[in-house]
Design a protein around this motif. Structure first.
Motif, mmCIF file in Angstrom:
data_model
loop_
_atom_site.group_PDB
_atom_site.id
_atom_site.type_symbol
_atom_site.label_atom_id
_atom_site.label_comp_id
_atom_site.label_asym_id
_atom_site.label_seq_id
_atom_site.Cartn_x
_atom_site.Cartn_y
_atom_site.Cartn_z
ATOM 1 N N TRP A 30 0.843 -1.200 0.000
ATOM 2 C CA TRP A 30 0.000 0.000 0.000
ATOM 3 C C TRP A 30 0.877 1.248 0.000
ATOM 4 O O TRP A 30 0.639 2.206 -0.735
ATOM 5 N N LYS A 31 1.909 1.241 0.861
ATOM 6 C CA LYS A 31 2.766 2.423 0.977
ATOM 7 C C LYS A 31 3.639 2.635 -0.257
ATOM 8 O O LYS A 31 4.134 3.731 -0.483
ATOM 9 N N GLY A 36 0.064 6.314 -0.900
ATOM 10 C CA GLY A 36 0.412 5.600 0.331
ATOM 11 C C GLY A 36 1.265 6.404 1.299
ATOM 12 O O GLY A 36 1.218 6.181 2.505
ATOM 13 N N THR A 37 2.044 7.322 0.769
ATOM 14 C CA THR A 37 2.906 8.157 1.603
ATOM 15 C C THR A 37 2.922 9.577 1.042
ATOM 16 O O THR A 37 2.551 9.793 -0.119
ATOM 17 N N ARG A 82 -2.737 17.317 0.498
ATOM 18 C CA ARG A 82 -4.014 17.012 1.147
ATOM 19 C C ARG A 82 -3.912 15.589 1.641
ATOM 20 O O ARG A 82 -3.322 14.731 0.972
ATOM 21 N N VAL A 83 -4.483 15.359 2.793
ATOM 22 C CA VAL A 83 -4.479 13.999 3.308
ATOM 23 C C VAL A 83 -5.892 13.631 3.753
ATOM 24 O O VAL A 83 -6.575 14.407 4.408
ATOM 25 N N ARG A 94 -7.154 1.822 9.955
ATOM 26 C CA ARG A 94 -7.082 3.239 9.593
ATOM 27 C C ARG A 94 -5.848 3.475 8.747
ATOM 28 O O ARG A 94 -4.814 2.851 8.950
ATOM 29 N N ARG A 95 -5.973 4.396 7.827
ATOM 30 C CA ARG A 95 -4.806 4.782 7.048
ATOM 31 C C ARG A 95 -5.000 6.197 6.512
ATOM 32 O O ARG A 95 -6.086 6.759 6.593
ATOM 33 N N ALA A 96 -3.925 6.746 5.981
ATOM 34 C CA ALA A 96 -3.988 8.075 5.380
ATOM 35 C C ALA A 96 -3.737 7.905 3.888
ATOM 36 O O ALA A 96 -2.907 7.100 3.472
ATOM 37 N N ILE A 97 -4.488 8.631 3.089
ATOM 38 C CA ILE A 97 -4.249 8.657 1.646
ATOM 39 C C ILE A 97 -3.799 10.070 1.300
ATOM 40 O O ILE A 97 -4.454 11.045 1.679
ATOM 41 N N TRP A 98 -2.665 10.151 0.613
ATOM 42 C CA TRP A 98 -2.050 11.460 0.334
ATOM 43 C C TRP A 98 -2.338 11.916 -1.086
ATOM 44 O O TRP A 98 -2.289 11.122 -2.033
ATOM 45 N N PHE A 99 -2.609 13.221 -1.190
ATOM 46 C CA PHE A 99 -2.924 13.817 -2.491
ATOM 47 C C PHE A 99 -2.129 15.098 -2.667
ATOM 48 O O PHE A 99 -1.786 15.773 -1.695
ATOM 49 N N ARG A 100 -1.901 15.417 -3.906
ATOM 50 C CA ARG A 100 -1.342 16.725 -4.232
ATOM 51 C C ARG A 100 -2.248 17.326 -5.291
ATOM 52 O O ARG A 100 -2.646 16.648 -6.236
#
Ligand SMILES: [Zn+2]
Length: 107
Positions: A30-31, A36-37, A82-83, A94-100
């Motif tokens: 995933w990462k 993922g990061t 953005r996360v 739980r997880r975080a998905i990172w966006f730009r």
């Protein structure tokens, strides 16, 4: 402690280890994937796509649906990102998905 009990417990531990190892492998994959990061953000055209995209993503552990608990703007290593903090409705991970955002790339 009796030897039989020990071996039963050992077997159970081995099973747990396999499950944990599989989950760790899936988390690692995933990462390595998009979002993922903070180093691998998913690029979007606008902030309105963050939650839609996050909800459209599936839990890497169980393929369950993800619910967005928080959508935040963060600066990581000088990049405006953005996360989406999400939680799997099926397994609860739980997880975080990172966006730009493409519009913020030049800032
Ligand atoms: Zn899940």
């Amino acid at each position: 402690m009796a030897k039989k009990k020990l071996s039963a417990r050992a077997a159970r531990r081995a099973g747990d280890r396999e499950t944990v190892k599989l989950a760790q492998d899936l988390e690692r994959l995933w990462k390595l994937g998009p979002g993922g990061t903070p180093e691998r953000p998913i690029v979007l055209a606008s902030a309105s796509q963050v939650e839609v995209t996050a909800r459209g993503t599936r839990c890497p552990l169980c393929q369950g649906e993800l619910r967005v608990e928080e959508h935040a703007a963060e600066t990581v290593a000088g990049s405006r990102l953005r996360v989406a903090h999400v939680r799997c409705v099926a397994c609860g991970s739980r997880r975080a998905i990172w966006f730009r955002l493409a519009t913020e790339m030049l800032n």
